[in-house]
Design a protein around this motif. Sequence first.
Motif, PDB file in Angstrom:
ATOM      1  N   GLY A   1       6.593   4.356 -18.547  1.00 33.88           N
ATOM      2  CA  GLY A   1       6.797   4.155 -17.115  1.00 33.88           C
ATOM      3  C   GLY A   1       8.191   3.651 -16.805  1.00 33.88           C
ATOM      4  N   ARG A   2       8.673   2.718 -17.616  1.00 30.72           N
ATOM      5  CA  ARG A   2      10.044   2.222 -17.429  1.00 30.72           C
ATOM      6  C   ARG A   2      11.070   3.330 -17.677  1.00 30.72           C
ATOM      7  NH1 ARG A   2      11.782  -3.514 -19.719  1.00 30.72           N
ATOM      8  NH2 ARG A   2      11.169  -4.795 -17.937  1.00 30.72           N
ATOM      9  N   LEU A   3      10.851   4.108 -18.732  1.00 29.63           N
ATOM     10  CA  LEU A   3      11.798   5.161 -19.063  1.00 29.63           C
ATOM     11  C   LEU A   3      11.870   6.210 -17.955  1.00 29.63           C
ATOM     12  CD1 LEU A   3      13.743   6.404 -21.125  1.00 29.63           C
ATOM     13  CD2 LEU A   3      11.769   7.549 -22.174  1.00 29.63           C
ATOM     14  N   ALA A   4      10.735   6.516 -17.347  1.00 31.47           N
ATOM     15  CA  ALA A   4      10.730   7.489 -16.255  1.00 31.47           C
ATOM     16  C   ALA A   4      11.571   6.998 -15.087  1.00 31.47           C
ATOM     17  CB  ALA A   4       9.292   7.747 -15.800  1.00 31.47           C
ATOM     18  N   ASN A   5      11.413   5.734 -14.717  1.00 30.18           N
ATOM     19  CA  ASN A   5      12.241   5.168 -13.645  1.00 30.18           C
ATOM     20  C   ASN A   5      13.724   5.201 -14.017  1.00 30.18           C
ATOM     21  OD1 ASN A   5      10.447   4.629 -11.613  1.00 30.18           O
ATOM     22  ND2 ASN A   5      10.270   2.448 -12.014  1.00 30.18           N
ATOM     23  N   LEU A   6      14.022   4.867 -15.272  1.00 25.75           N
ATOM     24  CA  LEU A   6      15.413   4.824 -15.715  1.00 25.75           C
ATOM     25  C   LEU A   6      16.047   6.221 -15.685  1.00 25.75           C
ATOM     26  CD1 LEU A   6      17.796   3.254 -16.930  1.00 25.75           C
ATOM     27  CD2 LEU A   6      16.790   3.634 -19.195  1.00 25.75           C
ATOM     28  N   LEU A   7      15.310   7.227 -16.153  1.00 22.64           N
ATOM     29  CA  LEU A   7      15.834   8.588 -16.130  1.00 22.64           C
ATOM     30  C   LEU A   7      16.113   9.055 -14.704  1.00 22.64           C
ATOM     31  CD1 LEU A   7      13.624  10.275 -18.873  1.00 22.64           C
ATOM     32  CD2 LEU A   7      16.111  10.120 -18.902  1.00 22.64           C
ATOM     33  N   LEU A   8      15.206   8.733 -13.800  1.00 24.17           N
ATOM     34  CA  LEU A   8      15.404   9.110 -12.403  1.00 24.17           C
ATOM     35  C   LEU A   8      16.644   8.440 -11.836  1.00 24.17           C
ATOM     36  CD1 LEU A   8      14.461  10.471  -9.789  1.00 24.17           C
ATOM     37  CD2 LEU A   8      13.040   8.451  -9.349  1.00 24.17           C
ATOM     38  N   PHE A   9      16.784   7.144 -12.081  1.00 25.29           N
ATOM     39  CA  PHE A   9      17.951   6.439 -11.552  1.00 25.29           C
ATOM     40  C   PHE A   9      19.237   6.972 -12.183  1.00 25.29           C
ATOM     41  CE2 PHE A   9      21.203   3.187 -12.071  1.00 25.29           C
ATOM     42  CZ  PHE A   9      21.470   2.896 -10.743  1.00 25.29           C
TER      43      PHE A   9
ATOM     44  N   GLN B   1       0.812  -1.214   0.000  1.00 21.68           N
ATOM     45  CA  GLN B   1       0.000   0.000   0.000  1.00 21.68           C
ATOM     46  C   GLN B   1       0.848   1.269   0.000  1.00 21.68           C
ATOM     47  OE1 GLN B   1      -3.154   0.196  -0.317  1.00 21.68           O
ATOM     48  NE2 GLN B   1      -4.016  -1.778   0.242  1.00 21.68           N
ATOM     49  N   ASN B   2       2.166   1.133  -0.107  1.00 19.87           N
ATOM     50  CA  ASN B   2       3.061   2.289  -0.052  1.00 19.87           C
ATOM     51  C   ASN B   2       3.263   2.850  -1.462  1.00 19.87           C
ATOM     52  OD1 ASN B   2       5.112   4.140   0.262  1.00 19.87           O
ATOM     53  ND2 ASN B   2       6.458   2.788   1.414  1.00 19.87           N
ATOM     54  N   PRO B   3       2.746   4.052  -1.760  1.00 21.78           N
ATOM     55  CA  PRO B   3       2.846   4.580  -3.132  1.00 21.78           C
ATOM     56  C   PRO B   3       4.120   5.369  -3.402  1.00 21.78           C
ATOM     57  CG  PRO B   3       1.515   6.057  -1.814  1.00 21.78           C
ATOM     58  CD  PRO B   3       1.958   4.938  -0.874  1.00 21.78           C
ATOM     59  N   LEU B   4       4.960   5.597  -2.403  1.00 22.99           N
ATOM     60  CA  LEU B   4       6.047   6.558  -2.520  1.00 22.99           C
ATOM     61  C   LEU B   4       6.969   6.277  -3.703  1.00 22.99           C
ATOM     62  CD1 LEU B   4       7.450   9.015  -1.259  1.00 22.99           C
ATOM     63  CD2 LEU B   4       8.816   7.418   0.105  1.00 22.99           C
ATOM     64  N   LEU B   5       7.427   5.031  -3.833  1.00 23.37           N
ATOM     65  CA  LEU B   5       8.404   4.704  -4.867  1.00 23.37           C
ATOM     66  C   LEU B   5       7.765   4.449  -6.232  1.00 23.37           C
ATOM     67  CD1 LEU B   5      10.823   2.423  -2.815  1.00 23.37           C
ATOM     68  CD2 LEU B   5      11.061   4.841  -3.384  1.00 23.37           C
ATOM     69  N   TYR B   6       6.443   4.655  -6.318  1.00 28.69           N
ATOM     70  CA  TYR B   6       5.741   4.465  -7.591  1.00 28.69           C
ATOM     71  C   TYR B   6       5.232   5.793  -8.149  1.00 28.69           C
ATOM     72  CZ  TYR B   6       5.833  -0.369  -6.039  1.00 28.69           C
ATOM     73  OH  TYR B   6       6.240  -1.610  -5.599  1.00 28.69           O
ATOM     74  N   LEU B   7       5.572   6.898  -7.493  1.00 26.13           N
ATOM     75  CA  LEU B   7       5.062   8.194  -7.944  1.00 26.13           C
ATOM     76  C   LEU B   7       5.567   8.545  -9.341  1.00 26.13           C
ATOM     77  CD1 LEU B   7       5.382  10.278  -4.645  1.00 26.13           C
ATOM     78  CD2 LEU B   7       3.316   9.292  -5.646  1.00 26.13           C
ATOM     79  N   VAL B   8       6.840   8.270  -9.613  1.00 21.97           N
ATOM     80  CA  VAL B   8       7.411   8.637 -10.914  1.00 21.97           C
ATOM     81  C   VAL B   8       6.849   7.753 -12.019  1.00 21.97           C
ATOM     82  CG1 VAL B   8       9.539   8.735 -12.254  1.00 21.97           C
ATOM     83  CG2 VAL B   8       9.505   9.592  -9.906  1.00 21.97           C
ATOM     84  N   SER B   9       6.888   6.438 -11.830  1.00 12.52           N
ATOM     85  CA  SER B   9       6.353   5.535 -12.866  1.00 12.52           C
ATOM     86  C   SER B   9       4.853   5.716 -13.014  1.00 12.52           C
ATOM     87  CB  SER B   9       6.697   4.081 -12.531  1.00 12.52           C
ATOM     88  OG  SER B   9       6.187   3.716 -11.265  1.00 12.52           O
TER      89      SER B   9
END
Length: 857
Positions: free
Chosen positions: A357-365, A328-336
């Motif tokens: 969604g994958r690209l957003a996570n990749l850009l952040l990382f 139920q924790n949305p914190l790490l899913y905000l970007v994707s």
Amino acid sequence: MPGRPKLKKLDKPLFWAAGTLAVLLAVSVLVWLALVRPELGKGRSESISDDYSASTILQDGQTASQTFTFDENLLAVGVEFYLPGGQPEGELELVLTDADTGEELARSTGVMGYIVPAQYTVLGLDREVQGTAGRRYQLSLTPHYTGTDVLAIGHSSGVALWQDPMQLDGSPVDGTMAVQVTCQRIGGYLTRFFLLICGFAALLAAFTVWAVLSRKVRLPRLVFVLVLGLGVLYSFVLPPYAAPDEKYHINQSFTLACRWANFFSDDGWQMGHVPTTTSFRRETDVDATLQDENTTVFTWQEFTGTLFTTTDASFDSHQEYAELQTDQNPLLYLVSGAAVFLAYLLHWGFTPALALGRLANLLLFAALAAWAVRVAPFGKRVFAAVALLPMTLHLAASFSRDAPLLGLCFAFTALVLDAAFGPDSHKVLSPARLAALLLTGVLLAPGKMVYLPLAALVLLVPGLRLGRYANAKKAAYLAACVLLALVLNTGTLAGATASSSEEATASTVAETTGFSPVSRTEKARPTEPDDAYEDLICGENTLENYVRRLYYYVEDTRDPAQSEVDFWVQALKEGDVSPVVLGQTFLFNTDKINSYTDGEDVLSQASLALLGEDLVQTGNTDLAADYATGGAQAVYKVVYSLEYCKERFAELGLEPGVMDDRLPLDRDTIAAEVQAAQATRATQSVTDEADSITYTPGYILTHLYDTVLLLVRSAVENGDHYLRTLVGGSLSYYSLDLAWGWVVLLYLLLVYAALPVQGASLLPVGRGRVWCGMAAVLCCLLAVAGCLLWTPTHYDTLYGLQGRYFLPVLPLLLLVCLPRQVARVTDEDTATVRLMGALALTQFGVLMNTMLAVIAR
């Protein structure tokens, strides 16, 4: 010599880069020739029926035929044969016709000597048959023997679900022929995909060689480019749903996007609280090939072929699926989740939404990893090496919450090291740097609680660096970390469940109708009523009788296939379909929805199906009054809202449910969704009674000897798994293993990255080194302890432990725990050149190895 033009000085970095590119492209072509080209004939097959538990002998000249429906192209047909005696001799004739028109579509003749018993024998067609949605075919097989031995053809014991019976010389057989249809061949696509991926990987390696030799690209920028470039390649080679547990992370991101869409929607429906056992996506967000976590060459083709699709579905379109989320924790899913929501607004299809969604996570990382390299006062090579591990890139280029978590951990570690041990340790941190330090720590703490000790390293920062009220800032920071971790990981921010307006209306209708059950009387019955059968299906209140009433009273069918009845009964019991929605597929399908002439017509059929009584014949015609304003659907809602209807289904342990928004709604649509839900459940773990007794703290304290043995067995039996899954020696759902040579090379590169420079001061030292080491080790121990608490006591090894759980603290472990006197490098710049060049070349080999592993499937 005077008069001769001077030769331009050779550009060595460009020369070495061009040489690297040429060699890697040559290697790619040679590997393609040796290992890829022989696989161009790979085909994809779909089963019409995969049950061959029975068989029937085919005599000379007898024809076995099977009618089936298939939507895609037909390239070949596979049939299961058995040999009652020796190998038969002669020819087998195959004819494929249109089942409705009788037109011959294809034929072939094969030699029986090539038939291998007890497995599918593929029979080619003399021409490809172009598929059409819903087209019905008849497959006919006729043997012509030249000897005494005969064939037996495999089929199911009893007619398969949704299929027709096999026929032998026109007479039905109690079973369905086991048939597989080859509908796709990979062909030249495999060549293009393999060479393009290899080509881009070779370009990245050549660029790295040029960048490190020319010194024109700083290390943080080079890390950003490599993480982004290699991450995109990993995203293609291992498409969505391929990363560890990615389906659950995708479900959570898409559910979050649907929640935002619902918030901005004008629709009166409110999502409310969504349990982790269900997920939301748009109605069009389904692709069976992509959603199969076992990547194949056809997954590549599906992913690239649908990458630029769009959809007519509105941005707030939603469909509930019986699929698990992570938590139920949305914190790490905000970007994707935000990226998926953007795809909704742009009306992009399912595949581009997944890719975005994958690209957003990749850009952040990539940004966070590059920033960590830039900020780190020492150990820049370590941060670069860990960021470029295959496992790190695989996770970063996925929907996994580990993508933002790893970036946050790397950035926070670098910021802490700079604040505590950096060259400016006597100066107060700038407001921006202080905010970055505290923010990354506060964000990573609730991501996964096992990494709380890492967040606590802020205590190592000297008070001078934090400015005024340093202790108060540390205390507030730690309180925020703990509080946010507890709040987000206990789900206290989840919204309350909201009731739909339809349910409220249904309740009101139920209270005002005043219907009371009466005995069954003469009613509007099928064309040829069957009193005995009606007494049977209306007498006892069972789910099977409810399903049979739907077939009898709505479709005038007395003998539905038992397999179909059993299928719907199971779907009702498992909650894959509600009684009301199932009834809707009978009463309001494409053929039926416009057939009602008045309210009494639908009231009669709906009440007979749901209640086993005709409310028109019992004088309750007032219940059909809503037909004038709401149509047949309104009358159906009145019937299923009756208290008596609710009581009948409550006796069976069910709630009637409410209607689906889709109209018309065909049974095939719901059947496909039910089968998808069943397939999803088959891949998810189910806890039995024995698994509920785990290694709780109390059990561990009273069974220390058993606990120690469990840990020892885990290290011995699964040690290679932990080693592989830390650096990326096992990718996807740990079903793609790289050669051990790559694994060893990756560990050697990590050690080389951690080697100190001769003459340089070694940091951290003393208490600082001890506290950093203790925090990193404690995080690892908490990860192990978490798996231990989930391990049933009857297991021989730890449940679920993977090496990737140690990735967030790996840079810190390498910097503080490796011996510092074993070896050293002479020059930081030279070591960086060698490390980055070796990492780029290694990634080229790893990507090629991964593709070959997928092709071999």
